[in-house]
Design a protein around this motif. Sequence first.
Motif, PDB file in Angstrom:
ATOM      1  N   GLU A  49       0.831  -1.207   0.000  1.00 43.96           N
ATOM      2  CA  GLU A  49       0.000   0.000   0.000  1.00 43.96           C
ATOM      3  C   GLU A  49       0.864   1.255   0.000  1.00 43.96           C
ATOM      4  OE1 GLU A  49      -4.004  -1.449   2.321  1.00 43.96           O
ATOM      5  OE2 GLU A  49      -2.159  -1.194   3.499  1.00 43.96           O
ATOM      6  N   LEU A  50       1.972   1.227   0.708  1.00 47.17           N
ATOM      7  CA  LEU A  50       2.894   2.374   0.689  1.00 47.17           C
ATOM      8  C   LEU A  50       3.465   2.575  -0.714  1.00 47.17           C
ATOM      9  CD1 LEU A  50       4.820   1.875   4.050  1.00 47.17           C
ATOM     10  CD2 LEU A  50       3.122   3.650   3.533  1.00 47.17           C
ATOM     11  N   GLU A  54       2.921   5.944  -2.936  1.00 46.06           N
ATOM     12  CA  GLU A  54       4.028   6.688  -3.547  1.00 46.06           C
ATOM     13  C   GLU A  54       3.848   6.824  -5.055  1.00 46.06           C
ATOM     14  OE1 GLU A  54       7.893   6.357  -0.802  1.00 46.06           O
ATOM     15  OE2 GLU A  54       7.341   4.445  -1.736  1.00 46.06           O
ATOM     16  N   ARG A  55       3.285   5.810  -5.704  1.00 44.75           N
ATOM     17  CA  ARG A  55       3.009   5.920  -7.152  1.00 44.75           C
ATOM     18  C   ARG A  55       1.971   7.011  -7.401  1.00 44.75           C
ATOM     19  NH1 ARG A  55       3.694   0.394  -6.978  1.00 44.75           N
ATOM     20  NH2 ARG A  55       1.484  -0.036  -6.719  1.00 44.75           N
ATOM     21  N   MET A  82      -6.858   2.119  -3.422  1.00 52.33           N
ATOM     22  CA  MET A  82      -6.090   3.156  -2.727  1.00 52.33           C
ATOM     23  C   MET A  82      -6.482   4.540  -3.231  1.00 52.33           C
ATOM     24  SD  MET A  82      -3.779   4.150  -0.528  1.00 52.33           S
ATOM     25  CE  MET A  82      -2.897   2.667  -0.092  1.00 52.33           C
ATOM     26  N   PHE A  83      -6.578   4.712  -4.544  1.00 58.01           N
ATOM     27  CA  PHE A  83      -6.969   6.007  -5.088  1.00 58.01           C
ATOM     28  C   PHE A  83      -8.382   6.363  -4.642  1.00 58.01           C
ATOM     29  CE2 PHE A  83      -8.612   9.033  -8.129  1.00 58.01           C
ATOM     30  CZ  PHE A  83      -7.593   9.972  -8.170  1.00 58.01           C
ATOM     31  N   GLU A  84      -9.267   5.389  -4.624  1.00 55.67           N
ATOM     32  CA  GLU A  84     -10.636   5.644  -4.174  1.00 55.67           C
ATOM     33  C   GLU A  84     -10.664   6.087  -2.715  1.00 55.67           C
ATOM     34  OE1 GLU A  84     -13.020   2.198  -5.041  1.00 55.67           O
ATOM     35  OE2 GLU A  84     -12.646   2.364  -7.197  1.00 55.67           O
ATOM     36  N   ARG A  85      -9.815   5.490  -1.890  1.00 57.98           N
ATOM     37  CA  ARG A  85      -9.737   5.887  -0.474  1.00 57.98           C
ATOM     38  C   ARG A  85      -9.243   7.324  -0.355  1.00 57.98           C
ATOM     39  NH1 ARG A  85      -6.199   1.166   1.965  1.00 57.98           N
ATOM     40  NH2 ARG A  85      -6.107   2.516   3.797  1.00 57.98           N
TER      41      ARG A  85
END
Length: 103
Positions: A49-50, A54-55, A82-85
């Motif tokens: 997830e990190l 970072e991406r 992740m982007f949705e979060r």
Amino acid sequence: MTGLTLSSADLDPRRRRILFRCWHRGIREMDLILGQFAEAEIARLNDTELDELERIMSEEDNDLIKWINGAAPVPDHLKTPMFERIAAVRPDFSPVTMEPDGR
């Protein structure tokens, strides 16, 4: 909220660096979105997830804000949980209050 409230003292160097970068983006709206997201989540994110965070952070702020606020379609490579979060963060844009004497 207008800045860092989480102490980074208990975070490992990578998480401290990411947290700092989230709060120092260049566009205040992105500081607030990524900064508040990182404060809430950084301690619990695993290495994968990190990497993804970072991406996402490597994208240009002007593009990120358009994708997050719906002004432009989200590119396929960012259609991730992740982007949705991150996009779900609704930052506190409260103004900084001044002391009664104007300071």
